[in-house]
Design a protein around this motif. Structure first.
Motif, PDB file in Angstrom:
ATOM      1  N   GLN A  58     -35.388  25.375  20.756  1.00  0.00           N
ATOM      2  CA  GLN A  58     -35.367  24.971  22.068  1.00  0.00           C
ATOM      3  C   GLN A  58     -34.817  24.375  22.689  1.00  0.00           C
ATOM      4  N   TYR A  59     -34.090  24.010  23.718  1.00  0.00           N
ATOM      5  CA  TYR A  59     -33.542  23.224  24.365  1.00  0.00           C
ATOM      6  C   TYR A  59     -34.412  22.795  25.294  1.00  0.00           C
ATOM      7  N   ILE A  60     -35.226  21.098  25.236  1.00  0.00           N
ATOM      8  CA  ILE A  60     -36.171  20.932  26.427  1.00  0.00           C
ATOM      9  C   ILE A  60     -35.266  19.861  27.462  1.00  0.00           C
ATOM     10  N   SER A  79     -27.564  13.057  25.453  1.00  0.00           N
ATOM     11  CA  SER A  79     -28.316  12.648  24.695  1.00  0.00           C
ATOM     12  C   SER A  79     -29.476  14.114  24.512  1.00  0.00           C
ATOM     13  N   LEU A  80     -29.367  14.945  23.342  1.00  0.00           N
ATOM     14  CA  LEU A  80     -29.838  16.574  24.071  1.00  0.00           C
ATOM     15  C   LEU A  80     -31.075  16.725  23.237  1.00  0.00           C
ATOM     16  N   TYR A  81     -32.303  17.301  23.738  1.00  0.00           N
ATOM     17  CA  TYR A  81     -33.729  17.208  23.333  1.00  0.00           C
ATOM     18  C   TYR A  81     -34.181  19.215  22.903  1.00  0.00           C
ATOM     19  N   PHE A  82     -34.125  18.568  21.560  1.00  0.00           N
ATOM     20  CA  PHE A  82     -34.510  20.622  21.198  1.00  0.00           C
ATOM     21  C   PHE A  82     -36.167  20.014  20.596  1.00  0.00           C
ATOM     22  N   GLN A  83     -36.871  21.531  20.392  1.00  0.00           N
ATOM     23  CA  GLN A  83     -37.791  21.392  19.678  1.00  0.00           C
ATOM     24  C   GLN A  83     -37.758  22.548  18.665  1.00  0.00           C
ATOM     25  N   ASP A  84     -38.141  22.664  17.224  1.00  0.00           N
ATOM     26  CA  ASP A  84     -38.084  23.693  16.637  1.00  0.00           C
ATOM     27  C   ASP A  84     -38.951  24.585  16.731  1.00  0.00           C
ATOM     28  N   TRP A  89     -39.835  17.926  17.451  1.00  0.00           N
ATOM     29  CA  TRP A  89     -38.223  17.157  18.751  1.00  0.00           C
ATOM     30  C   TRP A  89     -37.534  16.953  17.630  1.00  0.00           C
ATOM     31  N   LYS A  90     -36.625  17.573  18.069  1.00  0.00           N
ATOM     32  CA  LYS A  90     -34.977  16.691  17.292  1.00  0.00           C
ATOM     33  C   LYS A  90     -34.006  16.508  18.473  1.00  0.00           C
TER      34      LYS A  90
END
Length: 96
Positions: A58-60, A79-84, A89-90
């Motif tokens: 999920q893109y944050i 920089s792109l921040y996601f959650q699995d 956090w990814k």
């Protein structure tokens, strides 16, 4: 070892998309910083959607930073921040 392989695959896919982006920009184009950032918008959206779909992320949020190299050139950090699915956090980082 599996996580490292997955990480390398993610980075490779991201670099391929950014390579396409660079090739799509006009050569020797004179752009304002805003125009330069806007030129990356659609490709970044494509990259984000691809990461979400392929990795069930999920893109944050994210950052696009333009930095000065010399009188003719600028570089870009993304920089792109996601959650699995486990809310871990990814962060995907690219430098152009």
């Amino acid at each position: 070892m599996k996580n490292i392989t997955e990480l390398f695959n993610i980075v490779d896919r991201g670099l391929e998309l950014f390579d396409e982006l660079i090739k799509s920009l006009p050569q020797n184009a004179k752009l304002s910083l805003e125009e330069l950032a806007d030129s990356y918008s659609k490709k970044l959206d494509t990259l984000i959607l691809k990461q979400e779909k392929e990795n069930n992320y999920q893109y944050i949020g994210g950052e696009l930073k333009i930095y000065y190299i010399d009188i003719k050139y600028f570089g870009i950090y993304v920089s792109l921040y996601f959650q699995d699915e486990n809310n871990q956090w990814k962060k995907n980082f690219y430098q152009i």
